[in-house]
Design an enzyme around this catalytic site. Sequence first.
Site, PDB file in Angstrom:
ATOM      1  N   ARG A  59       0.815  -1.211   0.000  1.00  0.00           N
ATOM      2  CA  ARG A  59       0.000   0.000   0.000  1.00  0.00           C
ATOM      3  C   ARG A  59       0.855   1.270   0.000  1.00  0.00           C
ATOM      4  NH1 ARG A  59      -2.392  -3.849   2.955  1.00  0.00           N
ATOM      5  NH2 ARG A  59      -1.458  -3.117   4.880  1.00  0.00           N
ATOM      6  N   GLU A  96       6.945 -10.115  15.557  1.00  0.00           N
ATOM      7  CA  GLU A  96       6.548 -10.641  16.866  1.00  0.00           C
ATOM      8  C   GLU A  96       6.896 -12.140  16.932  1.00  0.00           C
ATOM      9  OE1 GLU A  96       2.540  -9.681  17.724  1.00  0.00           O
ATOM     10  OE2 GLU A  96       2.636 -10.546  19.741  1.00  0.00           O
TER      11      GLU A  96
HETATM   12  P1  AMP Z   1       4.927  -2.325  11.622  1.00  0.00           P
HETATM   13  O1  AMP Z   1       6.185  -2.849  10.989  1.00  0.00           O
HETATM   14  O2  AMP Z   1       4.537  -3.058  12.855  1.00  0.00           O
HETATM   15  O3  AMP Z   1       4.980  -0.818  11.809  1.00  0.00           O
HETATM   16  O4  AMP Z   1       3.750  -2.644  10.598  1.00  0.00           O
HETATM   17  C1  AMP Z   1       3.538  -1.834   9.515  1.00  0.00           C
HETATM   18  C2  AMP Z   1       3.193  -2.608   8.287  1.00  0.00           C
HETATM   19  O5  AMP Z   1       2.210  -3.609   8.536  1.00  0.00           O
HETATM   20  C3  AMP Z   1       2.612  -1.688   7.243  1.00  0.00           C
HETATM   21  O6  AMP Z   1       3.062  -2.087   5.963  1.00  0.00           O
HETATM   22  C4  AMP Z   1       1.114  -1.852   7.402  1.00  0.00           C
HETATM   23  O7  AMP Z   1       0.469  -1.780   6.170  1.00  0.00           O
HETATM   24  C5  AMP Z   1       0.951  -3.223   8.039  1.00  0.00           C
HETATM   25  N1  AMP Z   1       0.036  -3.221   9.195  1.00  0.00           N
HETATM   26  C6  AMP Z   1       0.390  -3.425  10.485  1.00  0.00           C
HETATM   27  N2  AMP Z   1      -0.673  -3.384  11.299  1.00  0.00           N
HETATM   28  C7  AMP Z   1      -1.737  -3.111  10.509  1.00  0.00           C
HETATM   29  C8  AMP Z   1      -3.138  -2.899  10.758  1.00  0.00           C
HETATM   30  N3  AMP Z   1      -3.671  -2.965  11.989  1.00  0.00           N
HETATM   31  N4  AMP Z   1      -3.930  -2.615   9.694  1.00  0.00           N
HETATM   32  C9  AMP Z   1      -3.407  -2.525   8.450  1.00  0.00           C
HETATM   33  N5  AMP Z   1      -2.122  -2.720   8.156  1.00  0.00           N
HETATM   34  C10 AMP Z   1      -1.275  -3.003   9.161  1.00  0.00           C
END
Ligand code: AMP
Length: 171
Positions: A59, A96
């Site tokens: 996205r 995680e």
């Molecule tokens: P992070 O690495 O934990 O910051 O996760 C970010 C990535 O995971 C991004 O590419 C987001 O599109 C996806 N992502 C994580 N959590 C969500 C969520 N609750 N809803 C949509 N996309 C998420």
Amino acid sequence: MDHVISLIRDIPDFPKPGIVFKDITPVLGDANAFASVIDAFQSKLEGDAVHRVVGIEARGFIFGAALAQRLGVGFVPVRKPGKLPSNIDRITYDLEYGTDALEMHKDALNSSERVLIVDDLLATGGTAEATASLVRKQGAEVAAFGFVLELGFLRGRARLNSDRVISLVTF
Ligand code: AMP
């Protein structure tokens, strides 16, 4: 931004039980909402020198490519493993449970370029932090991070170690 917020849908238990997925596809489907996201990024970036936008699969490609066009700069994709056809740099990072990896073409950036990293959502910050490492490996500088949504309670912002973390909507 109220119109954009009203279009973001919560999808419980996707892609796994316990996760509330923030679905931005209705924002993309609404021409005014999509444009106002790009307008908002552009106005927050006024005064920042940005030479390239790096978008994170998938996205981050959509918002990042539209924003790169608006800013009049090039776009670079950061992809999941095995998708890019030429020579790549790879970074492995912790999730995680387990690890994941991201790749960028080795010749994607010039050293001394100032880069904006774009994704739809900031959660724990692991994905964006890994992308920043790929950018720095090529000698480029992370000028700023841009996210449509930020899940503030996960504290991803602290992990990014940057004073230019732009998010349009914080939950
Ligand atoms: P992070 O690495 O934990 O910051 O996760 C970010 C990535 O995971 C991004 O590419 C987001 O599109 C996806 N992502 C994580 N959590 C969500 C969520 N609750 N809803 C949509 N996309 C998420």
